[in-house]
Design a protein around this motif. Structure first.
Motif, short mmCIF file in Angstrom:
data_model
loop_
_atom_site.label_atom_id
_atom_site.label_comp_id
_atom_site.label_asym_id
_atom_site.label_seq_id
_atom_site.Cartn_x
_atom_site.Cartn_y
_atom_site.Cartn_z
N ARG A 83 -4.12 -5.85 -10.33
CA ARG A 83 -4.61 -5.41 -11.64
C ARG A 83 -3.63 -5.65 -12.78
O ARG A 83 -3.95 -5.39 -13.94
CB ARG A 83 -4.99 -3.93 -11.58
N SER A 98 -5.68 -7.88 -4.52
CA SER A 98 -5.88 -6.48 -4.14
C SER A 98 -7.38 -6.20 -4.25
O SER A 98 -8.13 -6.96 -4.87
CB SER A 98 -5.08 -5.55 -5.05
N ARG A 99 -7.81 -5.11 -3.65
CA ARG A 99 -9.25 -4.84 -3.58
C ARG A 99 -9.93 -4.73 -4.95
O ARG A 99 -11.04 -5.25 -5.10
CB ARG A 99 -9.49 -3.56 -2.77
N ILE A 145 -6.81 -8.29 0.40
CA ILE A 145 -5.87 -8.00 1.48
C ILE A 145 -5.76 -6.48 1.65
O ILE A 145 -5.69 -5.77 0.65
CB ILE A 145 -4.49 -8.59 1.10
N SER A 152 -9.03 -2.43 4.41
CA SER A 152 -10.44 -2.76 4.55
C SER A 152 -10.69 -4.24 4.26
O SER A 152 -11.83 -4.67 4.19
CB SER A 152 -11.29 -1.87 3.64
N SER A 169 0.59 -2.91 -7.28
CA SER A 169 1.45 -1.73 -7.24
C SER A 169 2.01 -1.44 -5.85
O SER A 169 3.10 -0.88 -5.73
CB SER A 169 0.69 -0.50 -7.76
N GLN A 191 -3.01 1.30 1.14
CA GLN A 191 -4.19 0.57 1.64
C GLN A 191 -4.01 -0.94 1.51
O GLN A 191 -4.56 -1.70 2.28
CB GLN A 191 -5.46 0.99 0.88
N HIS A 192 -3.25 -1.35 0.51
CA HIS A 192 -2.98 -2.79 0.35
C HIS A 192 -1.87 -3.22 1.31
O HIS A 192 -1.99 -4.24 2.00
CB HIS A 192 -2.57 -3.10 -1.09
N ASN A 226 6.64 -7.32 -10.58
CA ASN A 226 5.97 -6.17 -11.20
C ASN A 226 6.81 -5.72 -12.39
O ASN A 226 8.04 -5.72 -12.32
CB ASN A 226 5.83 -5.03 -10.18
N LEU A 273 4.58 -10.35 -15.64
CA LEU A 273 4.08 -11.54 -14.94
C LEU A 273 3.71 -12.65 -15.90
O LEU A 273 3.76 -13.84 -15.55
CB LEU A 273 2.91 -11.17 -14.01
#
Ligand SMILES: Cc1cc2nc3c(=O)[nH]c(=O)nc-3n(C[C@H](O)[C@H](O)[C@H](O)COP(=O)(O)OP(=O)(O)OC[C@H]3O[C@@H](n4cnc5c(N)ncnc54)[C@H](O)[C@@H]3O)c2cc1C
Length: 317
Positions: A204, A229-230, A245, A248, A263, A267-268, A282, A301
């Motif tokens: 994000r 990322s999701r 990635i 899930s 971040s 979960q990632h 970052n 970035l």
């Protein structure tokens, strides 16, 4: 290690079928693939590691994968395999659930590892609490049904000289079925991030879809695959789902993972932990991803990535 006698595998995609066949070979004596597709695909399953193929023909325009529940259930009841491994695609999960209901059992989902207990029963570990812990479940039914995501098993090199049997099975018409009115081809990609050696993940930190071009250029220069990322795949839908990635999504086994504007939520990172080297960019020096990175660049970035591209281009010239 204790092994099983009969393992069945079922997948919608060829890449997943190859991985499940390899998993079947690790866990058992005889691997049978259930193939809904062309005869060429049925034959290919043998080259991928299956000893037997139950070929159910190609999916017709008005059919859904789950229309094959009764057909596959009849075969499972007749042949009584010890384990059925299923690709956890949307329709695969649905089919797995229906087959389990038909056998009076339940599905062990998203297995990260499978082993056979001393009593011959199947045990599978899968992540719980968003990837913070693993839970091991043991199937007590005669046939265990387990969904296994990409990257858990490594596909074997296809061997065209392998011998096997292709058995044509009759389609058993379902009592009730969904009526398919129309199918639209989704513009998808055939990327297999789990098998990629170099992966760039974007998050994000990218504020516009247009800016992804910058990451694509970097990926191209580094001969890397692009992941995300999701939120980029399931929130703003900038990249297809097969590119995200994490717990899930896809679990990487790459040599290098470069995370840009991500971040580093648990979960990632569950999908990143098996990458050999993690590098992150970052702008927030307190971002959690730095705690799990081998190398980190604290910076914007939008400045770091163009500078990196220029540098690589200069080196390549
Ligand atoms: C049940 C469940 C399952 C989930 N599964 C997954 C999963 O499989 N995969 C997954 O990825 N997520 C998953 N999530 C979501 C996860 O919790 C996080 O919300 C998500 O990973 C955050 O994505 P992100 O890092 O891109 O975004 P953010 O957390 O918003 O991070 C963006 C980062 O970009 C940095 N940044 C911003 N601007 C710049 C800039 N100009 N330059 C440099 N850096 C910048 C920020 O400092 C920040 O660290 C799941 C959540 C739940 C609840």
């Amino acid at each position: 290690m204790t092994t099983l006698n009969k393992i069945w595998v079922l997948a919608e995609k060829q890449g997943a079928l190859a991985e499940l066949c390899a998993g079947g070979r690790e866990l058992g004596q005889e691997v049978s693939a259930v193939v809904i597709g062309s005869k060429v695909e049925a034959d290919k399953a043998i080259a991928m590691g299956a000893d037997k193929v139950y070929w159910l023909g190609a999916l017709k325009a008005d059919q859904m994968l789950e229309d094959y529940t009764k057909t596959i259930l009849a075969l499972l009841k007749q042949e009584e395999p010890n384990l059925l491994l299923v690709q956890p695609s949307r329709r695969g999960k649905l089919l797995a659930g229906r087959l389990a209901a038909g056998l009076g059992t339940s599905v062990i989902v998203d297995a990260a590892g499978i082993e056979i207990a001393d009593d011959g029963k199947v045990q599978a570990a899968h992540m719980v609490y968003g990837g913070a812990a693993f839970r091991t479940e043991k199937a007590l039914s005669e046939t265990a049904i387990v969904t296994v995501g990409s990257g858990t098993f490594t596909a074997l090199a296809e061997d065209g000289s392998r011998q096997g049997v292709v058995i044509e099975a009759d389609f058993v018409e379902p009592a009730t079925k969904v009526k398919v009115l129309e199918k639209k081809i989704k513009a998808g990609t055939s990327v297999n991030l789990a098998a990629a050696k170099k992966v760039i993940g974007i998050g994000r930190g990218f504020s516009n879809k247009e800016d992804i071009k910058m990451a694509e250029e970097l990926a191209c220069l580094l001969d890397a695959e692009l992941g995300c990322s999701r939120p980029l795949a399931e929130g703003v839908d900038w990249l297809p789902r097969e590119r995200y990635i994490g717990v899930s999504g896809v679990v990487l086994k790459s040599d290098v993972y470069l995370a840009i504007g991500i971040s580093g939520q648990v979960q990632h990172m569950v999908g990143v932990n098996q990458a050999r080297v993690v590098i992150s960019i970052n702008k927030d020096k307190t971002a959690p991803i730095f705690q799990q990175s081998d190398y980190g660049v604290v910076g914007d970035l939008y400045k770091v990535v163009p500078a990196l591209i220029e540098k690589i281009k200069a080196v390549k010239q």
